[in-house]
Design a protein around this motif. Structure first.
Motif, short mmCIF file in Angstrom:
data_model
loop_
_atom_site.label_atom_id
_atom_site.label_comp_id
_atom_site.label_asym_id
_atom_site.label_seq_id
_atom_site.Cartn_x
_atom_site.Cartn_y
_atom_site.Cartn_z
N HIS A 12 -2.29 -3.23 -1.66
CA HIS A 12 -0.90 -3.18 -2.13
C HIS A 12 -0.70 -4.15 -3.29
O HIS A 12 -0.14 -3.79 -4.33
CB HIS A 12 0.05 -3.53 -0.99
N GLY A 13 -1.18 -5.39 -3.12
CA GLY A 13 -1.04 -6.38 -4.18
C GLY A 13 -1.77 -5.98 -5.44
O GLY A 13 -1.28 -6.15 -6.56
N GLY A 14 -2.98 -5.41 -5.27
CA GLY A 14 -3.73 -4.95 -6.43
C GLY A 14 -3.05 -3.81 -7.15
O GLY A 14 -3.10 -3.70 -8.38
N SER A 15 -2.39 -2.94 -6.38
CA SER A 15 -1.67 -1.82 -6.99
C SER A 15 -0.47 -2.30 -7.79
O SER A 15 -0.16 -1.78 -8.86
CB SER A 15 -1.21 -0.85 -5.90
N VAL A 16 0.21 -3.30 -7.28
CA VAL A 16 1.33 -3.89 -8.02
C VAL A 16 0.83 -4.52 -9.32
O VAL A 16 1.44 -4.36 -10.39
CB VAL A 16 2.06 -4.94 -7.16
#
Length: 525
Positions: A147-151
């Motif tokens: 999720h953090g990488g996608s953001v």
């Protein structure tokens, strides 16, 4: 936070995602060995940690076969295409970091799975891939790290990749079910057809067709001609242990150089976590990076003088140049940091230490057509300067950051260790090993203690020393006073990477520690 590692008398699996660790444990329960389980972990990571690794990336392996009693390395990195030349980027300062024109090296991952499992595994290749296929087809809870990488990197995704990783045009919530049906189909084809299905069959054809239509450069011939290879690892002795790394084009020898330098110092008189501890490690690593950057590339194209670089006499000269009160003015170039390291030990004493990557988060940001394969951008690290040691040439491997490590005692594995982190890999590995050997830490203590990472990051002009504030203000002030450009980092900051360790004591007890900065798990019994 608990500092007790997971322990077991027979087996141990560590990885940055609990489902990947569970895949390895499942294969061990089915009767597979460490090699079967390691490939299962690797394949599962390619599904459940898609921002860090995948079928479109590379992998490096260190293996120990108890029957053979030796450590071997497998280079699973790909070469640039035969038609990839510097003039394709005429007028550009550098190879693009994203997009189809950054995807110029053949993915080596699938070949490495077939090689490692085919050489030493017990189970059928298709059985080893079953957990990964299941997670791709049925879905899994999307990790906080994804999720953090996608953001962070979602804007770099092509429309086709965004359709997969940003379904509905939005970053999926952590914990939501994430399904990859196209990738599941590709994995099934690989499971049934073996490595040739990837490199000489429909998968290669589909990727090449996509490349041709999108303006990329890799062809079917590039895939058909790909081969990884078994190689002798590079090694050095350190305080009674034999330390092994993958040979060039891996940067692993830089960590060995740092250890050779540190061997000249008495850690008995250096308090762990003190200014002297951090400063000494940083200065030794900077010296090894200086030499690494001058010589590291594909040794087929330009020999790497390992005999000189790993000579103990040379290390003594470098050690003598270190000032314990002043930071040396040495620079480095930024490299990618998004990687997945894992390790497995089985009940027979077989051991596998391995690491894999797409280079940047989500690699090139391009998914090849309907294959579900996210292509790496590893080749974007080639230089366009014809005089540079790592200049782009056809059918060449680039300077590679991936470097799994293994420390052996009396000829048998004692520690398997590694980390995510590009430039940070030699740094964190050196932190880990000194903590394990000089300060008696267990694997979880070693990965949990405060860390640093030195060097430039993308878009920043300065050579910063990022240190977690947990190291203490007095230490940070002392480092700054010595000339380090200190930037305090948060506790358990993700920029320090995801490190994992398996330890095996003289009685055979296995202990495993996974990094609290990630979504991993250690599983053993």
């Amino acid at each position: 936070m608990t500092k007790q590692p997971v322990t077991g008398t027979k087996t141990m699996v560590v990885s940055p995602h609990y489902l990947a660790s569970a895949a390895g444990a499942e294969i061990l329960h089915r009767g597979g060995n460490a090699f079967d389980a390691a490939v299962a972990v690797s394949a599962a990571l390619a599904v459940v940690y898609p921002h860090m690794t995948g079928l479109g990336g590379d992998a490096f392996w260190l293996t120990y076969s108890a029957a053979e009693g030796r450590v071997r390395a497998y280079n699973g990195s790909g070469r640039s295409g035969y038609g990839v030349r510097r003039d394709l980027y005429a007028g550009e300062a550098a190879i693009p970091r994203r997009g189809v024109r950054s995807a110029i090296t053949v993915p080596g991952m699938a070949d490495s799975w077939a090689a490692v499992q085919g050489e030493y595994g017990r189970l059928a290749f298709a059985e080893v891939l079953e957990p990964a296929i299941s997670h791709a087809s049925a879905g899994f809870p999307l990790s906080p790290d994804q999720h953090g990488g996608s953001v962070l990197a979602g804007a770099a995704l092509s429309p086709g990749a965004a359709a997969v990783y940003l379904p509905g045009g939005a970053v999926p919530a952590a914990g939501s079910r994430f399904v990859q049906p196209q990738l599941a189909g590709t994995l099934r084809a690989l499971a049934s057809g073996g490595r040739d299905a990837f490199y000489k069959g429909q998968i290669a054809q589909d990727i090449s067709d996509y490349m041709r239509a999108a303006g990329g450069y890799l062809t079917c011939d590039d895939f058909a001609d790909h081969h990884g290879e078994w190689a002798e690892p590079v090694s050095t002795g350190y305080h009674g242990y034999s330390i092994y790394q993958a040979p060039p084009n891996s940067q692993g020898f830089a960590a060995l150089m740092a250890l050779n330098i540190l061997e000249r110092f008495d850690f008995g008189g250096i308090e762990h976590g003190s200014y002297e501890y951090y400063h000494l490690l940083v200065e030794a690593l900077k010296l090894s990076f200086r030499d690494r950057d001058q010589v590291l590339t594909d040794p087929v194209h330009h020999p790497v003088p390992l005999d000189r670089l790993l000579d103990k006499g040379y290390a003594q000269q470098l050690a003598a140049s270190i000032s314990m009160s002043r930071a040396a003015a040495i620079g480095s170039e930024p490299v990618g940091r998004d990687t997945a390291y894992a390790a497995v030990v089985d009940g027979d004493g077989n051991a596998v230490s391995f690491i894999q990557s797409l280079y940047f988060e989500f690699g090139s940001g391009v998914v090849a057509g309907d294959t579900g394969i996210l292509l790496q951008n590893r080749g974007s690290f080639f230089s366009l300067d014809p005089g540079h040691i790592n200049t782009l040439e056809p059918h060449k491997r680039t300077f590679h950051t991936l470097m799994p490590a293994m420390a052996c005692r009396d000829g048998k594995p004692a520690y398997l260790y590694g980390t995510q982190g590009g430039e940070g890999q030699p740094q964190t590995q050196t932190l880990l090993l000194t903590r394990l050997l000089h300060y008696g830490m267990n694997p979880l203590e070693a990965v949990s203690a405060p860390r640093f990472v030195w060097g430039r990051t993308w878009g920043e002009p300065t050579q910063e020393l990022k240190v977690e504030q947990r190291a203490g203000q007095q230490v940070l002030d002392a480092l700054a006073g010595a000339g380090h450009l200190v930037r305090p980092a948060a506790a358990f900051d993700g920029i320090m990477g995801h490190a994992h360790v398996i330890g095996i004591d003289s009685g055979g007890l296995r202990s495993g520690g996974t990094d609290p900065r990630c979504d991993g798990a250690a599983i053993g019994w």
